[in-house]
Design an enzyme around this catalytic site. Structure first.
Site, PDB file in Angstrom:
ATOM      1  N   SER A   1      43.343  32.275  41.191  1.00  0.00           N
ATOM      2  CA  SER A   1      42.341  33.534  40.866  1.00  0.00           C
ATOM      3  C   SER A   1      42.836  34.305  39.056  1.00  0.00           C
ATOM      4  CB  SER A   1      42.844  34.790  41.459  1.00  0.00           C
ATOM      5  OG  SER A   1      42.212  35.986  41.787  1.00  0.00           O
TER       6      SER A   1
ATOM      7  N   GLU B   1      34.382  34.298  48.910  1.00  0.00           N
ATOM      8  CA  GLU B   1      36.121  34.853  48.498  1.00  0.00           C
ATOM      9  C   GLU B   1      36.571  36.545  48.809  1.00  0.00           C
ATOM     10  OE1 GLU B   1      37.906  33.724  46.100  1.00  0.00           O
ATOM     11  OE2 GLU B   1      37.146  32.287  45.474  1.00  0.00           O
TER      12      GLU B   1
ATOM     13  N   HIS C   1      39.492  34.429  49.336  1.00  0.00           N
ATOM     14  CA  HIS C   1      40.118  34.548  48.718  1.00  0.00           C
ATOM     15  C   HIS C   1      41.571  33.927  49.015  1.00  0.00           C
ATOM     16  CE1 HIS C   1      40.851  34.791  44.488  1.00  0.00           C
ATOM     17  NE2 HIS C   1      41.396  35.839  44.205  1.00  0.00           N
TER      18      HIS C   1
END
Length: 503
Positions: A189, A316, A412
């Site tokens: 990320s 995600e 995610h």
């Protein structure tokens, strides 16, 4: 207990309960506390110490308002925040490959003390694992105007902290069994975007030979947008947007002011792009420390000598919806406003609708936004690096799980406990859908092994991007066969183009 000697002093580690062959050392300072006279400055070397420093506890986390499961929170007065941790199966001079991990968290939250970043399993695969803290939020990524004396504070102080940690690794890691010339820098990320930025920074050149980027985020600030955020944060903190005004505000006051600015965007549906996910900080591209954004830089030749391994999850943004940090786009009217705010073509939305028949508007929004922020951006990083002459490997995490009547998607962060081998940590069960089964542990072993092999040799176990195959490794409990579903979504972006976002 085992004692290792760094250039700053000796530090004592402990063998881990999970693997007695691995020693862990926590809270080693790699730079001086970035406060007082050093606030808003580039990191300086840590002071040496006498005697043996105990490496039993993680160091303080950077100023932030987050309270993360299993990890310590920041307390006002915590200043020695630039520290790192080491897991090693070596004793010195072993020449083991090194993996340096940079945590994510939208550049405003997170720390190396999160349980999902425990390096024991990876060290058991023959790596020396280093995790680190760095300055976050305004302290690390806010733009500070020059002071009255003419001296300027560097932008991207959080990235400069990471470079300082890599320099510490180069100088000291041999004492822990690591090879200073065989370092892989990795992150997820915001941490993955930091990795991509480091690849583009001259100051980081030569500090690592490989890079791993999971779910890199499409968000670099411009100098103009960063200056605008500084003015908004200063106003929220009740201080002038000057060096003197900002340095007069406590770190906690700037954390609170940053949260207030982000909340204002989140609550204002006509505030443009930031309404949908008000991450107000990101690396500032276009200045001395970072001349180009990572995707533009990847198309150049500067980092062609660095091998790159990229991964993203296929769903995600469903995580951000699940934790309530994303806007709820549930009507066609709201979806049209979203598309206009990001200048997305009607054809792109139509392509997603066709590929997701019967899906609610919210799911279409989450799919488009997740690919724009993470999936398509990450894929393009790998492809641009390959076209520029570098070796790049691409993978996707597609593993889902149904449990207790509720589906956990390939969202995610779900891939990271698998790659670190930390599925049994209770704090990650929300991410992965409860306690793991045998097939989950098998997938985790394959992912951990791929990271270890890539860090050691540059080969994770599947073909590089390019040539006639453009192979993509699929991470799933059902196996590793190629899945063309994501490629169908990518076709729409190839036609429409990918907007570069500015926080």
């Amino acid at each position: 207990m085992t004692v290792f000697r760094t250039r700053s002093g000796a530090v004592r580690g402990r063998r881990t309960a999970r693997d007695p062959g691995v020693v862990v050392l926590r809270g080693i300072p790699y730079a001086a506390p970035p406060f007082g006279a050093d606030r808003f400055g580039a990191p300086r070397p840590a002071a040496a110490w006498d005697g043996i420093r105990d490496g039993a506890a993680f160091g303080p986390v950077a100023p932030q308002s987050a309270q993360l499961p299993g990890a310590p929170s920041w307390s006002p007065g915590d200043e020695d925040v630039l520290s790192l941790n080491i897991w090693t199966p070596g004793t010195g001079g072993d020449g083991l490959p090194v993996l340096v991990w940079i945590h994510g968290g939208a550049f405003v939250l997170g720390s190396s003390a999160q349980p999902d970043f425990d390096g024991t399993a990876l060290a058991g695969e023959g790596l020396v694992v280093v995790t680190l803290n760095y300055r976050l939020g305004f302290e690390g990524f806010g733009h500070v105007p020059p002071g009255a004396d003419g001296d300027s504070c560097p932008d991207n102080r959080g990235l400069l902290d990471q470079i300082a940690a890599l320099e510490w690794v180069r100088a000291n890691i041999a004492a822990f069994g690591g090879a200073a010339g065989n370092v892989t820098v990795a992150g997820q990320s915001a941490g993955a975007t930091a990795v991509a930025c480091l690849m583009a920074m001259d100051r980081a050149r030569g500090l690592f030979r490989r890079a791993i980027a999971h779910s890199a985020v499409n968000a670099c600030a411009t100098p103009e947008s960063a200056a605008r955020i500084t003015r908004e944060v200063a106003a929220a903190a009740g201080v002038p947007a000057t060096y003197d005004g900002l340095v007069s505000a406590t770190p906690g006051a700037l954390v609170d002011a940053s949260d207030a600015v982000a909340d204002r965007y989140r609550g204002d549906p006509v505030s443009g792009q930031r309404h949908y996910d008000p991450a107000i900080y990101g690396p500032i591209a276009g200045g001395d420390t970072l001349p180009l954004d990572p995707l533009t830089a990847a198309a150049g030749l500067g980092a062609a000598d660095v091998d790159l391994l990229v991964c993203h999850t296929t769903e995600e943004y469903w995580l951000l919806d699940a934790v309530g940090s994303s806007a709820k786009i549930t009507t066609e009217e709201q979806l049209a406003v979203f598309a206009a705010d990001f200048e997305l073509t009607p054809e792109l939305l139509d392509a997603y609708r066709e590929l997701m028949p019967g899906s609610p508007v919210l799911d279409v929004f989450l799919a488009v936004y997740g690919d724009m922020l993470f999936g398509e951006y990450s894929s393009r990083l790998a492809e641009s690096h390959a076209r520029a002459g570098g070796r790049a490997f691409l993978s996707r995490f597609t593993r889902r799980r149904d449990g207790s009547g509720e589906r956990v998607r390939a969202w995610h962060c779900a891939d990271i406990p698998f790659a670190f081998g930390n599925l049994d940590e209770e704090s990650v069960h929300f991410l992965v859908g409860g306690p793991p089964g045998a097939v989950d542990h098998d997938l985790s072993k394959r992912m951990t092994r791929a990271w270890a092999d890539f860090a050691a040799t540059g080969d994770p176990g599947w073909p590089a991007v390019g040539g006639s195959t453009d192979a993509v490794r699929i991470w799933d409990t059902a196996g590793e066969d190629a899945d063309g579903a994501q490629d169908a979504f990518r076709a729409g972006w190839r036609a429409a183009g990918l907007p570069l976002l500015t926080p």
